[in-house]
Design a protein around this motif. Structure first.
Motif, PDB file in Angstrom:
ATOM      1  N   GLU A 264       0.818  -1.219   0.000  1.00 40.33           N
ATOM      2  CA  GLU A 264       0.000   0.000   0.000  1.00 40.33           C
ATOM      3  C   GLU A 264       0.853   1.271   0.000  1.00 40.33           C
ATOM      4  O   GLU A 264       0.339   2.375  -0.208  1.00 40.33           O
ATOM      5  N   TYR A 265       2.167   1.131   0.248  1.00 39.47           N
ATOM      6  CA  TYR A 265       3.057   2.291   0.237  1.00 39.47           C
ATOM      7  C   TYR A 265       3.571   2.624  -1.175  1.00 39.47           C
ATOM      8  O   TYR A 265       4.139   3.697  -1.380  1.00 39.47           O
ATOM      9  N   GLY A 268       1.896   4.866  -5.785  1.00 39.11           N
ATOM     10  CA  GLY A 268       1.083   6.074  -5.659  1.00 39.11           C
ATOM     11  C   GLY A 268       1.421   7.070  -6.747  1.00 39.11           C
ATOM     12  O   GLY A 268       1.911   6.712  -7.829  1.00 39.11           O
ATOM     13  N   ASP A 269       1.208   8.360  -6.440  1.00 39.57           N
ATOM     14  CA  ASP A 269       1.501   9.398  -7.442  1.00 39.57           C
ATOM     15  C   ASP A 269       2.535  10.411  -6.961  1.00 39.57           C
ATOM     16  O   ASP A 269       2.715  11.457  -7.573  1.00 39.57           O
ATOM     17  N   LYS A 289       7.212   5.486  -7.425  1.00 44.29           N
ATOM     18  CA  LYS A 289       6.334   6.461  -6.776  1.00 44.29           C
ATOM     19  C   LYS A 289       5.732   5.831  -5.519  1.00 44.29           C
ATOM     20  O   LYS A 289       5.555   4.617  -5.448  1.00 44.29           O
ATOM     21  N   THR A 291       2.964   6.462  -1.869  1.00 46.39           N
ATOM     22  CA  THR A 291       1.672   7.005  -1.442  1.00 46.39           C
ATOM     23  C   THR A 291       1.845   7.938  -0.245  1.00 46.39           C
ATOM     24  O   THR A 291       2.902   7.990   0.387  1.00 46.39           O
ATOM     25  N   GLU A 293       0.448   7.450   2.570  1.00 47.14           N
ATOM     26  CA  GLU A 293       0.637   6.555   3.719  1.00 47.14           C
ATOM     27  C   GLU A 293       2.107   6.212   3.916  1.00 47.14           C
ATOM     28  O   GLU A 293       2.583   6.074   5.056  1.00 47.14           O
TER      29      GLU A 293
END
Length: 458
Positions: A264-265, A268-269, A289, A291, A293
């Protein structure tokens, strides 16, 4: 190839790789014209008193255009191996692994030399030409045939059996020699032109650094009064410029790596900049990239735009200091630092300062005794940096941006010229060894006086 004539008559072949060929040429396989032998496995100790420690070639020694003898290793060879594997003038050495198919012609560069099992040796039978085979290898390599049969999706090996079975065209022996002589002469001319363009690129690079170094150290006014900077390699700077230690004029920020075990890390963008992203003066994106979090759960943090990003831990610091100004908000990994001047103009100026004095700063900043090349923050912070007044700093940046754009365009032009010359070289070899052009009437021109003049002016 408009200036060259075609053969009078052609016939079709049954191989997809090959175009129609001159009617008097034959088709077959390399083994029909050359004996192919794989080299010897590494042997670090003598097995019998008759074994001798002798030099041998590895795949790393084989380059297009010749054999590189800058590093030659030795191993033990028995009497039978010395008889079977000794290189002779005219042998073609062909890489079995790595960049499979890369070839060179052995010219007797060492009085006695052998080859290991990362190399196949092809020795001409009868009057067949080894240099024609060399150019044939260049053709089939560029045509992609070798990569196909070696299955580059796995670890590629161009085994002796594969070399033996490689398609081959057979002009008459005398014609092979003529084609090779023609290509020797024409490719040498092209290579000289490429070397001139490469030298131009090097000169532009040197000029670029000299212009940067002078502008960020002496300014643009040659009549400005000067003062001693107190730094030996920096010399004098304009008297009205301030000299400040970096740690008193900027804030240092580090980075970190979010846990790879937490998917989940990632993905992201938010750009997560690492040394592999530091390839130009500005950074606006990254390969990896993360997140929001990830930022909350790790030691990395958001870095606002307009800061100087510096690689502080990487093997690349043996030869260069990658610096860039970030155009967007980013995060950093632990091998990076951000230097925040709270002023984009000063950030631009400092990035040029590093580029212009890279060699001296490498000596000052590198941490001694580290297992991986790294920059010591204490040394970085104690760096004395000249700072012009804001208006003059802006003038210097405008000047440098204009000058460097000129160098960029000239470098781009020279790079494109090299690409076109290499494309022409490849096409010429292909046309000659497949019979698209007829060079039977070609004679080497008498260009010795012209070539001597070119060498003198180079």
């Amino acid at each position: 190839m408009g200036k060259y004539q075609a053969y009078p008559e052609y016939r079709e072949t049954r191989h997809d790789l090959l175009p129609p060929i001159p009617v008097h040429w034959m088709t077959g396989q390399i083994k029909n014209a050359h004996d192919v032998v794989l080299g010897k496995m590494l042997q670090s100790d003598a097995k019998t008193p008759a074994d001798r420690l002798l030099p041998y070639l590895r795949a790393a020694n084989v380059n297009w255009g010749g054999v590189d003898l800058s590093t030659v290793k030795e191993m033990w060879f028995s009497p039978a191996e010395r008889k079977a594997l000794r290189l002779m003038v005219g042998d073609v050495v062909i890489s079995e692994g790595g960049d499979v198919g890369r070839s060179a012609v052995w010219q007797g560069e060492l009085p006695e030399c052998y080859f290991q099992n990362a190399i196949n040796r092809a020795r001409p039978k009868g009057e067949h030409s080894s240099r024609y085979l060399y150019y044939w290898m260049s053709f089939i390599k560029s045509a992609g045939y070798i990569d196909i049969i070696c299955n580059k999706s796995t670890i590629p090996h161009y085994t002796a059996e594969k070399v033996q079975g490689t398609p081959f065209l057979f002009p008459p022996a005398g014609e092979q020699a003529g084609i090779a002589a023609f290509l020797d002469h024409e490719t040498a001319k092209i290579d000289r032109l490429i070397a001139k363009q490469q030298r131009l690129i090097e000169l532009l690079k040197e000029k670029r650094q000299a212009v940067i170094s002078h502008a960020v150290t002496k300014g643009l006014n040659p009549d400005a009064p000067m003062k001693d900077s107190g730094v030996e390699w920096l010399g004098e700077v304009p008297a009205h410029w301030r000299l400040e230690k970096l740690k008193y004029t900027a804030i240092f920020k580090g980075g970190g790596t979010p846990s790879k075990d937490s998917p989940e890390y990632w993905g992201g963008d938010i750009p997560w900049v690492s040394p592999k992203d530091m390839k130009s003066r500005y950074v606006a994106d990254s390969q990896d990239k993360i997140t929001v979090e990830a930022i909350a759960a790790s030691s990395t943090s958001l870095i606002g735009p307009g800061q100087v990003l510096v690689v502080v831990r990487s093997g690349i610091l043996q030869r260069t200091i990658p610096v860039a100004v970030n155009l967007v908000e980013v995060t950093l990994n632990q091998d990076m630092k951000a230097i925040d001047f709270r002023d984009e103009t000063r950030s631009e100026f400092f990035s040029y300062f590093v580029e212009g004095h890279e060699d001296n700063l490498l000596l000052e900043w590198r941490k001694q005794g580290a297992t991986v090349e790294s920059i010591e923050q204490e040394y970085l912070g104690n760096t004395m940096v000249p700072m012009p007044p804001p208006s003059e700093m802006m003038e210097i940046l405008q000047f440098l941006n204009g000058q460097l754009e000129k160098y960029r365009l000239l470098t781009e032009k020279a790079t494109r010229a090299i690409e076109l010359l290499r494309e022409h070289r490849t096409a010429l070899i292909s046309a000659a060894v497949t019979g698209k052009i007829d060079v039977r009437g070609w004679q080497k021109p008498n260009t010795e006086p012209q070539e001597a003049a070119e060498a003198a002016s180079a």
